[in-house]
Design an enzyme around this catalytic site. Structure first.
Site, short mmCIF file in Angstrom:
data_model
loop_
_atom_site.label_atom_id
_atom_site.label_comp_id
_atom_site.label_asym_id
_atom_site.label_seq_id
_atom_site.Cartn_x
_atom_site.Cartn_y
_atom_site.Cartn_z
N CYS A 4 -2.88 -32.57 15.74
CA CYS A 4 -1.45 -32.43 16.07
C CYS A 4 -1.16 -30.99 16.48
O CYS A 4 -1.46 -30.05 15.74
CB CYS A 4 -0.60 -32.83 14.85
SG CYS A 4 1.14 -32.41 15.04
N CYS A 7 1.03 -29.06 13.95
CA CYS A 7 0.28 -28.74 12.73
C CYS A 7 -0.68 -27.58 12.98
O CYS A 7 -0.84 -26.69 12.14
CB CYS A 7 -0.49 -29.96 12.23
SG CYS A 7 0.55 -31.19 11.39
N ASP A 30 10.31 -21.81 21.49
CA ASP A 30 9.74 -22.79 22.43
C ASP A 30 9.05 -22.04 23.57
O ASP A 30 9.55 -21.03 24.08
CB ASP A 30 10.85 -23.70 22.98
CG ASP A 30 10.30 -24.95 23.63
OD1 ASP A 30 10.50 -26.04 23.06
OD2 ASP A 30 9.66 -24.85 24.69
N HIS A 46 3.60 -33.24 7.92
CA HIS A 46 3.51 -33.97 9.19
C HIS A 46 4.18 -35.34 9.07
O HIS A 46 3.74 -36.19 8.29
CB HIS A 46 2.06 -34.15 9.64
CG HIS A 46 1.99 -34.93 10.92
ND1 HIS A 46 1.96 -34.34 12.16
CD2 HIS A 46 2.02 -36.27 11.13
CE1 HIS A 46 1.96 -35.30 13.08
NE2 HIS A 46 1.99 -36.48 12.49
N ASN A 86 14.30 -35.24 19.72
CA ASN A 86 13.89 -36.38 20.55
C ASN A 86 13.01 -37.31 19.72
O ASN A 86 12.05 -36.87 19.08
CB ASN A 86 13.13 -35.88 21.78
CG ASN A 86 14.01 -35.07 22.71
OD1 ASN A 86 15.17 -35.42 22.93
ND2 ASN A 86 13.50 -33.97 23.23
N HIS A 97 5.45 -34.74 16.24
CA HIS A 97 5.62 -34.10 14.92
C HIS A 97 7.10 -33.74 14.84
O HIS A 97 7.63 -33.09 15.76
CB HIS A 97 4.71 -32.85 14.83
CG HIS A 97 4.81 -32.09 13.54
ND1 HIS A 97 3.70 -31.73 12.80
CD2 HIS A 97 5.88 -31.59 12.86
CE1 HIS A 97 4.08 -31.07 11.72
NE2 HIS A 97 5.41 -30.97 11.75
N HIS A 99 10.54 -32.43 14.94
CA HIS A 99 11.05 -31.10 15.30
C HIS A 99 12.48 -31.21 15.81
O HIS A 99 12.88 -32.22 16.37
CB HIS A 99 10.17 -30.41 16.35
CG HIS A 99 9.97 -31.19 17.62
ND1 HIS A 99 9.09 -32.23 17.72
CD2 HIS A 99 10.54 -31.05 18.85
CE1 HIS A 99 9.11 -32.71 18.97
NE2 HIS A 99 10.00 -32.02 19.66
N HIS A 101 15.16 -29.09 18.20
CA HIS A 101 15.39 -28.01 19.15
C HIS A 101 16.72 -27.34 18.75
O HIS A 101 17.75 -28.01 18.65
CB HIS A 101 15.55 -28.55 20.57
CG HIS A 101 14.32 -29.23 21.11
ND1 HIS A 101 13.47 -28.63 22.00
CD2 HIS A 101 13.82 -30.47 20.89
CE1 HIS A 101 12.49 -29.47 22.32
NE2 HIS A 101 12.68 -30.60 21.67
P1 5GP Z 1 9.82 -32.66 22.80
O1 5GP Z 1 9.70 -32.91 24.26
O2 5GP Z 1 8.71 -33.36 22.03
O3 5GP Z 1 11.16 -32.92 22.22
O4 5GP Z 1 9.63 -31.09 22.61
C1 5GP Z 1 8.41 -30.46 22.56
C2 5GP Z 1 8.65 -29.01 22.86
O5 5GP Z 1 7.47 -28.30 22.50
C3 5GP Z 1 8.92 -28.70 24.33
O6 5GP Z 1 10.20 -28.08 24.46
C4 5GP Z 1 7.79 -27.75 24.73
O7 5GP Z 1 8.21 -26.71 25.59
C5 5GP Z 1 7.33 -27.21 23.40
N1 5GP Z 1 5.93 -26.85 23.35
C6 5GP Z 1 4.87 -27.61 23.79
N2 5GP Z 1 3.72 -26.96 23.56
C7 5GP Z 1 4.03 -25.77 22.98
C8 5GP Z 1 3.26 -24.67 22.51
O8 5GP Z 1 2.02 -24.65 22.58
N3 5GP Z 1 3.94 -23.63 21.97
C9 5GP Z 1 5.30 -23.62 21.87
N4 5GP Z 1 5.86 -22.53 21.33
N5 5GP Z 1 6.07 -24.64 22.29
C10 5GP Z 1 5.45 -25.70 22.84
ZN ZN Z 2 1.74 -32.45 12.85
#
Ligand code: 5GP
Ligand code: ZN
Length: 113
Positions: A4, A7, A30, A46, A86, A97, A99, A101
């Protein structure tokens, strides 16, 4: 081995810019910010997303929710902020995982999507 992404970030295997950490959550910037402040607040335990978060202890759920306004205050978001989580394919969840925003530092659009 846990594959993950979040993680692995929490474990320090992948670098991140940490802004906050407590017993229940870890928060970092982000990599692709959508606002001047774009922080991801992730659960220490997790779980895939909010749908699965019923598996978390109540203290963890409460702790994460309390951390979000604390982080917003530290980030100077006294004028307001938006929180998005999301869940699943229709919401385009890309990292499985839990989260949140935390977005702020500019006026948000008055529509959710
Ligand atoms: P989701 O689309 O799942 O709601 O959000 C995932 C978020 O993780 C996205 O906004 C993306 O920019 C961020 N993200 C993906 N990979 C990484 C990473 O390696 N480091 C950081 N800091 N953010 C990441
Ligand atoms: Zn995880």
């Amino acid at each position: 081995m846990n594959d993950c992404l979040f993680c692995r970030i929490m474990a320090g295997e992948i670098p991140s810019t940490k802004v906050y950490e407590d017993d229940f959550c870890y928060a970092f910037r982000d990599i692709n910010p959508q606002a001047p402040v774009h922080v991801l607040v992730i659960s220490k335990q997790h779980v895939g997303n909010l749908t699965e978060a019923a598996a978390l202890p109540d203290a963890a759920l409460a702790g994460i929710l309390r951390a979000i306004p604390e982080i917003a205050a530290r980030e100077g978001l006294g004028n307001g902020y938006r929180v998005v989580s999301n869940c699943g394919p229709d919401a385009c969840q890309s990292v499985q995982h839990l989260h949140f925003h935390l977005l702020g530092g500019r006026p948000m659009a008055d529509q959710m999507a």
